[in-house]
Design an enzyme around this catalytic site. Sequence first.
Site, mmCIF file in Angstrom:
data_model
loop_
_atom_site.group_PDB
_atom_site.id
_atom_site.type_symbol
_atom_site.label_atom_id
_atom_site.label_comp_id
_atom_site.label_asym_id
_atom_site.label_seq_id
_atom_site.Cartn_x
_atom_site.Cartn_y
_atom_site.Cartn_z
ATOM 1 N N GLY A 690 0.730 -1.061 0.030
ATOM 2 C CA GLY A 690 -0.124 0.024 -0.063
ATOM 3 C C GLY A 690 0.802 1.295 0.110
ATOM 4 N N SER A 692 1.754 2.984 2.523
ATOM 5 C CA SER A 692 2.697 3.142 3.406
ATOM 6 C C SER A 692 3.875 2.071 3.316
ATOM 7 C CB SER A 692 2.176 2.831 4.953
ATOM 8 O OG SER A 692 1.336 1.729 5.006
ATOM 9 N N LYS A 694 5.112 -2.204 2.097
ATOM 10 C CA LYS A 694 4.717 -3.652 2.002
ATOM 11 C C LYS A 694 4.673 -4.521 3.048
ATOM 12 C CE LYS A 694 7.185 -3.967 -2.567
ATOM 13 N NZ LYS A 694 8.034 -4.748 -3.420
ATOM 14 N N VAL A 695 3.810 -5.680 2.844
ATOM 15 C CA VAL A 695 3.586 -6.495 4.192
ATOM 16 C C VAL A 695 3.980 -7.923 3.653
ATOM 17 C CG1 VAL A 695 1.718 -7.588 5.730
ATOM 18 C CG2 VAL A 695 1.789 -4.929 4.913
ATOM 19 N N ASP A 817 -7.998 6.559 11.009
ATOM 20 C CA ASP A 817 -8.249 6.045 9.833
ATOM 21 C C ASP A 817 -8.967 4.636 10.025
ATOM 22 O OD1 ASP A 817 -8.183 5.785 6.936
ATOM 23 O OD2 ASP A 817 -5.917 4.865 7.122
#
Length: 994
Positions: A690, A692, A694-695, A817
């Site tokens: 996303g 912010s 990577k996961v 959020d």
Amino acid sequence: MLTIFVFFLLFSLPPPTLSINQEGLYLQHVKQSLDDPNGFFSGWNDSHRTPCNWTGITCDSASGSVTSIEITSANLVGPFPVIVCRLRYLEYLSFYDNYLNSSLPPDISTCQSLRHLDLSQNGFTGNLPDSLSSIPTLEYLDLSYNNFTGEVPATFGSFQKLEVVSLVDNFFSGKFPMFFSNVSTLNTLNLSFNPFLPSRLGPELGKLTNLKYFWATQTNLFDELPDSLGTLKNVLNFDVSQNHLTGKLPSSLTEMTSAIQIELYENKFTGELPLGWKNMKSLLRFDAAMNNLTGTIPDELAQLPLSSFNLYQNQFHGVVPESIADSPNLYEFKIYNNRFAGELPRKLGENSPLNLIDVSFNNFTGELPPNLCANRELAELLVIGNSFSGEIPASLSECKSLTRIRLSGNRFSGNVPSGFWGLPRTSLLELEFNEFTGKIPKSIASASNLSLILISNNSFSGKIPEEIGLLTNLVSFMADNNRFSGSLPDSMLKLPQLERLHLNNNQLSGEISPGIKSLKKLNDFDLGNNDLSGSIPEEIGTLTSLNYLDLSNNRLSGSVPGELQNLKLNEFNLSNNHLSGELPPFYAKEMYKNSFLGNPGLCGDISGLCDSKVEVQRERYLWVLRTIFVLAAIVFLVGVVWFYYKYRNFKQVKSTIDKSKWTLMSFHKLGFSEYEILDCLDEDNVIGSGASGKVYKAVLSNGEAVAVKKLWAISKFAEGGDIENGGVVQDNGFEAEVETLGKIRHKNIVRLWCCCKTKDCKLLVYEYMPNGSLGDLLHGPKSGLLDWPTRYKIALDAAEGLSYLHHDCVPAIVHRDVKSNNILLDAEFGAKVADFGVAKVVDAIGKGTKSMSVIAGSCGYIAPEYAYTLRVNEKSDTYSFGVVILELVTGKKPVDPEYGEKDLVKWVCTTVDQKGVDHVIDQKIDSCFKEDVCKLLNIGLLCTSPLPINRPSMRRVVKMLQEVSGETMSKAGKKDGKLTPYYYEDASDHGSVV
């Protein structure tokens, strides 16, 4: 010898002990009966003979008896300690703002000396005891903000000395308790925000001649106001707002000659305002907004020393009396959505501390009064949708207090004063649909707080100044349909918050700079109908937030960059340029034909797009291209294999060096080291990406899985402070998430195991949630897995997590959020709130707000007041959670082209009102659950009320959700087979500009 023995015996005996008195023993019992997480009772011990020195205890100086117990905001939990009633001389008892629960015992009537009883802001339930009125000395009773139900006992009409009673915000039903009119000693009666049965305000109210404060907001009153109001000569505040009152306002209303504040807004009153206001010399606030009143403003009313005068959303006509400008107190003047005409009073603002003026959507003409800001306090100037003309008064260019300016839809003309562009506190500058001319001056650099510049449909000209790049808070720049020329300033392409840029229908020239890649938040980009040349930068393909792109009717040349295939565009138009070559495969489809018309050299598998010459050339060189492609593929494959082996060796060496530089901060006992985490950061393990970062999914040596979020590298802007968006805070976001999650322990908050960081990289290690996010599951191909019991469980789990943040964390935490993508699901579909990168701490729940520098949140979830005022509190999260509930009920996304100009909240309200509830419920939900679905829908609509005061706290939301399966739908929630939504039109802004 005997004397020596006696002396020795006396000194060998133990000293006498002091025991606490009986009142102290009673209070020790109170201490033992309540949970005390904050240690309020730590000083309540038996080191003294009496409890008079204990915290919260006051005794009579003469007798030493306990007369007062005041234990407020101590987080005490448990039932009401009725043993305090054994304190014979107890006069004052307050447990304000705790968590006392269960029902109020009838034995409370044994507190026979009690004069003051305050149990507000607790969790009491059940009916009120009839016996409470038998306390002969009671003068003050406050039971507000609890969960009491049933009817207010009729015995409450027999209090002997009661002066103040407040039952605000409970669940009392039955008729409106007019029997309080029998308590002649009353001076304050506050019954607001209770779901009483529809009731009339009876004439017996006039018997309360000592009454000073009468508050009955949202109590289901209907019919007309009684004529007996004229006997209330001592009333200071009279509030019957947000009810269903009808008919004309009685002339007796003007006989309440001591009144300071009269609140009549949001009813159904008709007719004209009564006459006879001249004797109401103390009236400061008069609010009759949102009714069906008509006629003109009486001169007598305009001559009063009003500070707040609100008549918006009625049917008033005529002119505004000049005398309103003579009020020395006028602070707020809102008369929008009426039919007023003529000019505004010429002296308006000269004699008063005017702060807010909203006269939008009337028929005003002429120029704006020249001295609206004479006292340097004007903050909001809204005159939308009138026929004002002339230039903006020069004096307004020196009004540094202005924060919101909305002048659109008028006939203003001439140059905008230079200082007006650079007002330092202004966040919204709206000049659309006028006849303004001139340039944007360099002085705009001083407007450091500007978030929205809306100047479309005027005749502005000249170049857009480079200084506009200094407006680091700018979110929208809407300047289409003007005469701007020159190239797009490079500085504008570095604005970190810019989401919407409309410059279509101007005279811009030059090329589009590759620097556009810096606009990471850009969502809406329109440069159509200009004179731009050069090629389309491939860097546009990196703008992952972009969903609207229009570069049509320019002189752009070259090919369509293949990188545009990375975008997910709802609107896309490159027509009428000089583009050539093959279309990228993704766009070579008939559905995109209109996006490329008017480019003769552009080819693809779309009928009629290519001319014959290009088609012949295409066939002639096709075999050459194929040959080149095969050779290039062979070279590429060889290069990839060679690079892989070189890179693998390099990575092993680099990994060995880098691992020594990592530092680990853990928040729980860990069964793994940072080295295991680092070894799993491979592209094959990526499970999400996303704005912010990577996961990754990391499977450890013990077989356990964790989720690792690797934040993107810090940008230049982040080095100077927070850069926020819907879940992105590049530098401080890491610190915010660690600071927040590191201290939280709750089953419905995602667990942060640890964090790892070096100078250039930061990792957050969470528990792994196998079922991903609610958003992906709800709006993806697996939405069929979510039956109604699962959806209900997810809503309750998420609500409990948010309730913990708002009510149990000290200080409270506002997530900012809340959305379905930030609600993660474990293997059993248990929900946990995640992503605290933009979470903020507020000083106290329910008290005040905290101003943000820019908007944080995600489109479709942002509360209306947050989008306009940048002020945040826990009610902003409540709104976002309400949107999540509507997603669960409807199965739809918060924003979708299907809604047109609306978002999900407005679409649901409109559809329910026009077609009924069946048209909004997700068809995948079994019809046998319809009753519970309707209950949850009602909760969602209540949470998304435009007015924050109408939204419940998250603690109340949890309670309502817990009752969904246990009770049938109330009569107020369903009528004639059609859901009645808890929705109120926002009266403050006349539509969204964000």
